[in-house]
Design a protein around this motif. Sequence first.
Motif, PDB file in Angstrom:
ATOM      1  N   ALA A   5       0.868  -1.176   0.000  1.00 44.87           N
ATOM      2  CA  ALA A   5       0.000   0.000   0.000  1.00 44.87           C
ATOM      3  C   ALA A   5       0.902   1.222   0.000  1.00 44.87           C
ATOM      4  O   ALA A   5       1.819   1.326   0.828  1.00 44.87           O
ATOM      5  N   ARG A   6       0.657   2.107  -0.894  1.00 40.69           N
ATOM      6  CA  ARG A   6       1.431   3.345  -0.932  1.00 40.69           C
ATOM      7  C   ARG A   6       0.722   4.366  -0.047  1.00 40.69           C
ATOM      8  O   ARG A   6      -0.469   4.602  -0.183  1.00 40.69           O
ATOM      9  N   VAL A   7       1.483   4.959   0.863  1.00 38.39           N
ATOM     10  CA  VAL A   7       0.938   5.948   1.786  1.00 38.39           C
ATOM     11  C   VAL A   7       1.723   7.245   1.653  1.00 38.39           C
ATOM     12  O   VAL A   7       2.851   7.258   1.159  1.00 38.39           O
ATOM     13  N   ALA A   8       1.112   8.338   2.108  1.00 35.68           N
ATOM     14  CA  ALA A   8       1.774   9.636   2.071  1.00 35.68           C
ATOM     15  C   ALA A   8       1.512  10.376   3.369  1.00 35.68           C
ATOM     16  O   ALA A   8       0.382  10.410   3.853  1.00 35.68           O
ATOM     17  N   ALA A   9       2.567  10.935   3.926  1.00 32.64           N
ATOM     18  CA  ALA A   9       2.463  11.804   5.092  1.00 32.64           C
ATOM     19  C   ALA A   9       2.713  13.219   4.601  1.00 32.64           C
ATOM     20  O   ALA A   9       3.822  13.556   4.193  1.00 32.64           O
ATOM     21  N   ALA A  37      -0.503   7.257  -3.915  1.00 29.49           N
ATOM     22  CA  ALA A  37      -0.883   7.025  -2.521  1.00 29.49           C
ATOM     23  C   ALA A  37      -2.364   6.673  -2.427  1.00 29.49           C
ATOM     24  O   ALA A  37      -3.197   7.267  -3.103  1.00 29.49           O
ATOM     25  N   ARG A  38      -2.680   5.716  -1.581  1.00 26.92           N
ATOM     26  CA  ARG A  38      -4.067   5.330  -1.336  1.00 26.92           C
ATOM     27  C   ARG A  38      -4.489   5.675   0.087  1.00 26.92           C
ATOM     28  O   ARG A  38      -5.664   5.593   0.428  1.00 26.92           O
ATOM     29  N   TYR A  39      -3.521   6.039   0.920  1.00 25.03           N
ATOM     30  CA  TYR A  39      -3.775   6.532   2.279  1.00 25.03           C
ATOM     31  C   TYR A  39      -2.940   7.794   2.421  1.00 25.03           C
ATOM     32  O   TYR A  39      -1.733   7.776   2.164  1.00 25.03           O
ATOM     33  N   VAL A  40      -3.585   8.886   2.830  1.00 23.37           N
ATOM     34  CA  VAL A  40      -2.889  10.162   2.974  1.00 23.37           C
ATOM     35  C   VAL A  40      -3.156  10.715   4.368  1.00 23.37           C
ATOM     36  O   VAL A  40      -4.304  10.789   4.801  1.00 23.37           O
ATOM     37  N   GLN A  41      -2.094  11.100   5.039  1.00 24.14           N
ATOM     38  CA  GLN A  41      -2.178  11.616   6.408  1.00 24.14           C
ATOM     39  C   GLN A  41      -1.838  13.102   6.416  1.00 24.14           C
ATOM     40  O   GLN A  41      -0.765  13.495   5.966  1.00 24.14           O
ATOM     41  N   LEU A  42      -2.750  13.926   6.912  1.00 21.30           N
ATOM     42  CA  LEU A  42      -2.474  15.354   7.118  1.00 21.30           C
ATOM     43  C   LEU A  42      -1.958  15.554   8.535  1.00 21.30           C
ATOM     44  O   LEU A  42      -2.285  14.773   9.439  1.00 21.30           O
ATOM     45  N   PRO A  43      -1.190  16.614   8.767  1.00 22.28           N
ATOM     46  CA  PRO A  43      -0.669  16.855  10.115  1.00 22.28           C
ATOM     47  C   PRO A  43      -1.732  17.446  11.048  1.00 22.28           C
ATOM     48  O   PRO A  43      -2.787  17.911  10.600  1.00 22.28           O
TER      49      PRO A  43
END
Length: 92
Positions: A5-9, A37-43
């Motif tokens: 799974a590609r994720v992004a922070a 990315a298939r999951y993206v996390q915002l701060p």
Amino acid sequence: MTREARVAAVQLASGPEPEENVERAIALVRRAANEGARYVQLPEYFNYRGPTSRYHSVAETVPGATTKQLGALAQELGVTLHVGSLFEQAPA
């Protein structure tokens, strides 16, 4: 079985203008999705970093304008979007 799974922070230097911060966050979420990315996390506090005296004025209901906009974006892009945190209006 292994699944990738590609994720992004998303890293974002938020400032005192919520609308500008949300626009930048949206652009970065789009970029992450375009790069796979298939999951993206915002701060945390992605939509406002400024004087504490403005916390009340930048607070929103949840669901509200920002969460609805980001929910629609996540649906459009087919990603899971984790909104780190934002200032929420407390019930009266």
